[in-house]
Motif scaffolding. Structure first.
Motif, short mmCIF file in Angstrom:
data_model
loop_
_atom_site.label_atom_id
_atom_site.label_comp_id
_atom_site.label_asym_id
_atom_site.label_seq_id
_atom_site.Cartn_x
_atom_site.Cartn_y
_atom_site.Cartn_z
N ASN A 19 0.82 -1.08 -0.06
CA ASN A 19 0.13 -0.05 -0.06
C ASN A 19 0.84 1.16 -0.02
O ASN A 19 1.96 1.34 0.87
CB ASN A 19 -0.97 -0.09 1.23
CG ASN A 19 -2.08 -1.01 1.15
OD1 ASN A 19 -2.41 -1.55 0.15
ND2 ASN A 19 -2.23 -1.62 2.56
N THR A 74 0.97 5.26 0.28
CA THR A 74 -0.09 6.45 0.40
C THR A 74 0.83 7.83 0.22
O THR A 74 1.91 7.82 0.58
CB THR A 74 -0.49 6.45 1.93
OG1 THR A 74 -1.17 5.30 2.34
CG2 THR A 74 -1.08 7.53 2.37
N THR A 125 -4.40 6.39 -1.46
CA THR A 125 -3.70 5.30 -1.43
C THR A 125 -3.78 4.25 -2.52
O THR A 125 -4.92 4.21 -3.02
CB THR A 125 -3.62 4.40 -0.06
OG1 THR A 125 -3.60 5.09 0.91
CG2 THR A 125 -2.96 3.03 -0.19
N SER A 140 -2.82 0.59 -4.31
CA SER A 140 -2.39 -0.97 -3.85
C SER A 140 -2.09 -1.65 -4.67
O SER A 140 -2.48 -1.58 -5.78
CB SER A 140 -3.57 -1.66 -2.76
OG SER A 140 -3.78 -0.86 -1.85
#
Length: 697
Positions: free
Chosen positions: A57, A59, A111, A113
């Protein structure tokens, strides 16, 4: 599956290794008016010998980004072997993951992923730092504040209008999180109602028990045919829909991922599509529109599967079958996405024709995925093993190379066609067709254990999520106990490791006279042999047994002691223990040669008196005088256990079934009964019309 056949996991070695890396570094502005900042969470979600799955992930804590490249160095020399939601390039241990066409932008505080499968050798140490577009991630940004103008990221409250291009989720990570899975079989798919096929009403306590046993997901097969009104609305019965919603909600409340579908509708009415495409399409759309609307705002842990085991009648062949299935799968994705809400990005599951793993079926479904270009899709196939072994016909009594190569070939094809290209796969049903507590003895227990161990391993290392088919033959839902704890223990162990087995789990010794030593072959499966034990007592190597390579020999003295008074049947059980996994149980069985007697009867009821004397039946051959196969399945002399013949050990009989005689010519037939001790008996029957006589030979 057609659950009228009463019976019907990849699970990675989930270690729960989560490494959150918010590492310190130097932060530099891109320009005088822009600032960069980022935080990275790197999670190893599964690991096995030589391989692992990771989720990342990223961010963005700086200014909005349009186009991103995340770079890191593996400290232990790991390699990325495949990835999803990103494009990966590598140079040695240095890795760069870049955006795809659908996840280019990362707004401030948003975010993105992605995930990947990787390989490792000596260690799997997490990367120490990451850079996003050349800037070291620190977990926070500095510099000018982000512009107050509207963020280009999606609104946190889903719009009710359909998304023309669904925001990508992480289908691969979702499906990986579902393993292992369990089927609530012969329940909401039963006809006409939930308890019609012998299972009790589903309770939240039962679902909680399933979760407590280690399952992460539940497939709830649902047959809708008997629970909706007429055309054109095809309105689903409110009570039925509420019951479905109740079980789905209970399952979600227990933390389970949930998969629902149209189940026996596949052969009840969807199969008539070629002859009545308009009616089938309208009914199909009406049902899925109502189902999708009902669960529009449900958790993303709920998945939809378009059709169970799709099949069609009256087509010109597979090419037309593929076209029809493509039409229905495409319509399913289109209409679910149009309902908006969580359905805009919900993971949708599409089956192959017959939910079969042959290459042609897989290629056809892959074409559908290519045309849909929807990142939130998964593929599904079913796996019931090599058919002769799955039902015990044609001499398929053992987990042999035929069974193993069928398993490996199927799982390799599925992996290579889908998983290697970033498309997750759910083995939506698996087991053996005739493993059933109501029909014991069809599949020998030890051979079944080998199958369970192999399925778990081969699915796990190929990143396939499995969902065992349980129509009541595994879990006794009334008592919430496993019908055979050892079977479940082997299945559960396979989710994370390998277990050693042996060439047999039965050692037959004579009822009287001298007992010779006996040798078994160990199947180590990557383990090391640790010794033998009876209860809490360890057997003594050199005295009770010897080991040479993979040959384990039980001595005459040990077998004589273990056999005790030598009563017919199992006298003792010992365990072979290995460095990992569950122990392998070996039964010491006393027996004498079985015997049979003459009999008369009819084709509707013919019973052979049989003294089993501690032995058990493995299979039966039937041949005419010229040596050709007699009876059904005339391509093999070996008939199907239970459907064609059935032993009854308490009554000391073997019954030849009407289905066997239905395809037997008048005249003489020689039967050969094969027993698990290795002994054989031959028996002659003569059929004349409906009259049958039998005698020993």
């Amino acid at each position: 599956m057609h659950s009228l056949r009463t019976v019907r996991l990849r699970i990675g070695a989930v270690l729960g290794v989560v490494v959150a890396l918010l590492t310190a570094g130097t932060l530099t502005a891109v320009t005088a008016q822009a600032a960069a900042g980022c935080g990275v969470t790197y999670t190893v979600t599964a690991q096995w010998s030589g391989g692992f799955t990771a989720n990342v992930n990223v961010t963005n804590t700086g200014d909005p980004i349009n186009g991103w490249r995340l770079a890191w160095t593996f400290p232990s020399g790991q390699q990325v072997t495949q990835a999803w939601n990103t494009t990966v390039t590598s140079s040695g241990a240095q890795v760069t993951a870049a955006n795809t066409s659908w996840n280019t932008a990362i707004a401030t505080n948003a975010t993105v992923s992605f995930g990947f499968n990787g390989s490792w050798t000596s260690a799997n140490t997490a990367p120490a730092s990451f850079t996003l577009n050349g800037f070291t991630c620190t977990g926070g940004g500095t510099g000018p504040s982000p512009s107050p103008s509207p963020s280009p990221s999606p609104s946190p409250s889903p719009s009710p209008s359909p998304s023309p291009s669904p925001r990508p989720g992480d289908a691969m990570a979702t499906v990986a999180a579902m393993r292992p899975g369990w089927n609530l079989g012969n329940t909401l798919d039963a006809i006409p109602d939930e308890t019609a096929w012998g299972n009790p009403l589903t309770t939240q306590a039962m679902l909680r028990h399933v979760r407590s046993q280690g399952y992460k997901s539940i497939r709830i097969p649902i047959t809708w045919s008997n629970h909706h009104g007429p055309a054109p609305a095809y309105t689903i019965d409110a009570a039925w829909l509420n019951r479905v919603r109740q079980i789905v909600d209970w399952s979600l409340a227990e933390g389970l991922y949930v998969l629902i579908n149209l189940h026996h509708d596949s052969w009840q009415w969807i199969n008539t599509y070629p002859a009545d495409s308009t009616t089938v399409t309208n009914r199909y759309i009406a049902l899925w529109r109502q189902i999708a609307g009902t669960f529009r705002d449900s958790s993303p842990k709920l998945l939809f599967e378009s059709i169970n085991e799709p099949q069609f009648t009256g087509t010109s062949g597979d090419d037309q079958n593929y076209q029809v299935l493509n039409t229905l799968n495409t319509e399913f994705v289109r209409l679910v996405r149009q309902t908006g809400g969580a359905n805009a990005t919900r993971v949708l599951v599409l089956p192959t024709l017959y939910t079969n793993g042959d290459q042609g079926r897989l290629d056809a479904l892959r074409s559908t995925f290519d045309s849909l270009r929807d990142p939130n899709l998964a593929a599904t196939v079913h796996f019931y093993g090599w058919w002769p072994f799955s039902v015990n016909i044609a001499g398929g009594t053992r987990y042999d190379s035929n069974v193993e190569q069928d398993l490996i070939g199927t799982f390799d094809r599925v992996r290579d066609t889908f998983v290697s290209r970033g498309i997750p796969v759910i083995i939506g049903e698996w087991a053996l067709l005739n493993w059933d507590h109501t029909r014991p003895g069809i599949i020998e227990r030890g051979e079944f254990l080998k199958f369970l161990e192999a399925v778990g391993y081969h699915a796990r290392v190929r990143n396939l999520t499995t969902m065992v088919w349980d129509a009541g033959q595994f879990l006794n839902r009334a008592t919430l106990q496993w019908r055979d704890q050892g079977v479940f223990d082997m299945m559960k162990a396979s989710w994370t490791t390998r277990s050693g087995t042996a060439s047999t789990d039965q050692v037959y010794v004579p009822h009287s006279g001298t007992i010779p030593g006996q040798t078994l072959t160990l199947n180590l499966n990557g383990t090391t042999f640790q010794g033998l034990r009876q209860g809490t007592t360890n057997l003594v190597q050199g005295t009770d047994y010897t080991v040479s390579g993979t040959s384990l020999t039980l001595t005459s003295a040990a077998l004589t002691r273990l056999a005790g008074n030598r009563a017919y049947g199992v006298n003792a059980t010992i365990e072979a223990r290995f460095s990992q996994g569950v122990p392998w149980q070996i039964s010491i069985i006393s027996s004498d040669p079985p015997s049979q007697a003459a009999a008369t009867g009819t084709t509707s009821s013919f019973v052979i008196p049989t003294q089993f004397r501690g032995d058990q039946l493995a299979t039966m051959e039937a041949k005419y005088a010229d040596g050709s196969p007699a009876g059904p399945a005339n391509w093999t002399p070996y008939k199907q256990f239970w459907d064609h013949f059935q032993p009854d050990y308490s009554a000391n009989t073997i019954t030849l079934k009407p289905d066997f005689f239905a395809e037997v010519n008048d005249g003489r037939v020689t039967l050969t009964f094969h027993f698990w001790s290795g002994r054989q008996l031959t028996y002659s029957i003569t059929k004349s019309g409906t009259t049958v006589t039998g005698a020993t030979t």
